[in-house]
Design a protein around this motif. Sequence first.
Motif, mmCIF file in Angstrom:
data_model
loop_
_atom_site.group_PDB
_atom_site.id
_atom_site.type_symbol
_atom_site.label_atom_id
_atom_site.label_comp_id
_atom_site.label_asym_id
_atom_site.label_seq_id
_atom_site.Cartn_x
_atom_site.Cartn_y
_atom_site.Cartn_z
ATOM 1 N N THR A 128 -13.053 2.643 13.468
ATOM 2 C CA THR A 128 -12.101 2.525 12.869
ATOM 3 C C THR A 128 -12.451 2.111 11.185
ATOM 4 O O THR A 128 -13.318 1.954 10.910
ATOM 5 N N VAL A 129 -11.356 2.608 10.534
ATOM 6 C CA VAL A 129 -11.548 2.393 8.841
ATOM 7 C C VAL A 129 -10.641 1.235 8.394
ATOM 8 O O VAL A 129 -9.444 1.309 8.806
ATOM 9 N N ARG A 130 -11.089 0.605 7.562
ATOM 10 C CA ARG A 130 -10.428 -0.641 7.102
ATOM 11 C C ARG A 130 -10.129 -0.403 5.843
ATOM 12 O O ARG A 130 -11.057 -0.374 4.861
ATOM 13 N N ILE A 131 -9.086 -0.175 5.297
ATOM 14 C CA ILE A 131 -8.811 0.339 4.011
ATOM 15 C C ILE A 131 -8.513 -1.049 3.025
ATOM 16 O O ILE A 131 -7.526 -1.611 3.519
ATOM 17 N N VAL A 132 -9.286 -1.125 1.978
ATOM 18 C CA VAL A 132 -9.145 -2.410 1.266
ATOM 19 C C VAL A 132 -8.070 -2.229 0.154
ATOM 20 O O VAL A 132 -7.501 -3.224 -0.064
ATOM 21 N N ALA A 133 -8.210 -1.043 -0.591
ATOM 22 C CA ALA A 133 -7.089 -0.697 -1.580
ATOM 23 C C ALA A 133 -5.647 -0.496 -1.054
ATOM 24 O O ALA A 133 -5.468 -0.118 0.104
ATOM 25 N N ASP A 134 -5.017 -1.070 -1.919
ATOM 26 C CA ASP A 134 -3.623 -1.026 -1.593
ATOM 27 C C ASP A 134 -3.137 0.409 -2.160
ATOM 28 O O ASP A 134 -3.197 0.869 -2.914
ATOM 29 N N GLY A 135 -2.118 1.038 -0.859
ATOM 30 C CA GLY A 135 -1.511 2.230 -1.394
ATOM 31 C C GLY A 135 -2.273 3.527 -1.065
ATOM 32 O O GLY A 135 -1.741 4.621 -1.260
ATOM 33 N N LEU A 136 -3.423 3.117 -0.274
ATOM 34 C CA LEU A 136 -4.203 4.467 -0.047
ATOM 35 C C LEU A 136 -3.935 4.553 1.650
ATOM 36 O O LEU A 136 -3.962 3.721 2.396
ATOM 37 N N SER A 137 -3.869 5.566 2.035
ATOM 38 C CA SER A 137 -3.824 5.834 3.599
ATOM 39 C C SER A 137 -5.214 6.372 3.847
ATOM 40 O O SER A 137 -6.065 6.604 3.150
ATOM 41 N N GLU A 138 -5.182 6.533 5.320
ATOM 42 C CA GLU A 138 -6.523 6.869 5.870
ATOM 43 C C GLU A 138 -6.730 8.287 5.377
ATOM 44 O O GLU A 138 -8.065 8.771 5.071
ATOM 45 N N ASP A 139 -5.756 9.203 4.994
ATOM 46 C CA ASP A 139 -5.974 10.552 4.753
ATOM 47 C C ASP A 139 -6.606 10.729 3.331
ATOM 48 O O ASP A 139 -7.508 11.383 3.085
ATOM 49 N N ASP A 140 -6.147 9.699 2.533
ATOM 50 C CA ASP A 140 -6.469 9.740 1.087
ATOM 51 C C ASP A 140 -7.954 9.243 0.962
ATOM 52 O O ASP A 140 -8.732 9.727 0.541
ATOM 53 N N VAL A 141 -8.281 8.103 2.037
ATOM 54 C CA VAL A 141 -9.576 7.732 1.909
ATOM 55 C C VAL A 141 -10.651 8.746 2.351
ATOM 56 O O VAL A 141 -11.795 9.173 1.763
ATOM 57 N N ALA A 142 -10.343 9.493 3.334
ATOM 58 C CA ALA A 142 -11.007 10.641 3.912
ATOM 59 C C ALA A 142 -11.145 11.755 2.930
ATOM 60 O O ALA A 142 -12.349 12.267 2.697
ATOM 61 N N ALA A 143 -10.352 11.926 2.128
ATOM 62 C CA ALA A 143 -10.196 13.056 1.043
ATOM 63 C C ALA A 143 -11.185 12.691 0.130
ATOM 64 O O ALA A 143 -11.908 13.442 -0.387
ATOM 65 N N ILE A 144 -11.133 11.463 -0.351
ATOM 66 C CA ILE A 144 -12.134 10.977 -1.260
ATOM 67 C C ILE A 144 -13.524 10.866 -0.740
ATOM 68 O O ILE A 144 -14.392 11.368 -1.612
ATOM 69 N N ALA A 145 -13.604 10.649 0.270
ATOM 70 C CA ALA A 145 -14.797 10.459 0.909
ATOM 71 C C ALA A 145 -15.714 11.838 1.005
ATOM 72 O O ALA A 145 -16.846 12.139 0.680
ATOM 73 N N VAL A 146 -14.905 12.840 1.425
ATOM 74 C CA VAL A 146 -15.253 14.206 1.398
ATOM 75 C C VAL A 146 -15.521 14.795 -0.026
ATOM 76 O O VAL A 146 -16.595 15.397 -0.117
ATOM 77 N N ALA A 147 -14.922 14.427 -0.889
ATOM 78 C CA ALA A 147 -15.112 14.965 -2.268
ATOM 79 C C ALA A 147 -16.304 14.234 -3.015
ATOM 80 O O ALA A 147 -17.121 15.002 -3.566
#
Length: 130
Positions: free
Chosen positions: A66-85
């Motif tokens: 599971t991914v726990r998103i700390v930042a407000d307004g970011l979805s799991e897809d956004d976090v995944a895209a940032i991680a890949v970049a």
Amino acid sequence: MENLGWGVMMMVVGMGVVFALLAVLMGVLMLIGRLDRPPREPGEDATPAPAPVPSAQAAPAPVAPTVRIVADGLSEDDVAAIAVAVMTHAENRRRLAGPETRRHAPGSQLFASRWLAVGRAQSHSSFTRR
């Protein structure tokens, strides 16, 4: 010969002092570790309960990470895209690090004298105050 005896005595005393101070430091750190523990609840048992033995017939299902998103307004897809970049950028920079840090290709300055190589290195580097 008397100087050798004095030297051995100083070595033993010095090593003994260092060992004793390390033992005192270990004791102080252990004491701090015991005093710094969070207080236990009155009903809390010190020994954990034994884990149940799984039967051979019922295999537990794998748990998806599971991914726990700390930042407000970011979805799991956004976090995944940032991680890949970030991973792609780090991999590209890792490949470029060798040539990026060199001024000349390895072995290309073998014909030049040491004086010439030092002069060229100084003329190609930026000014630094001594």
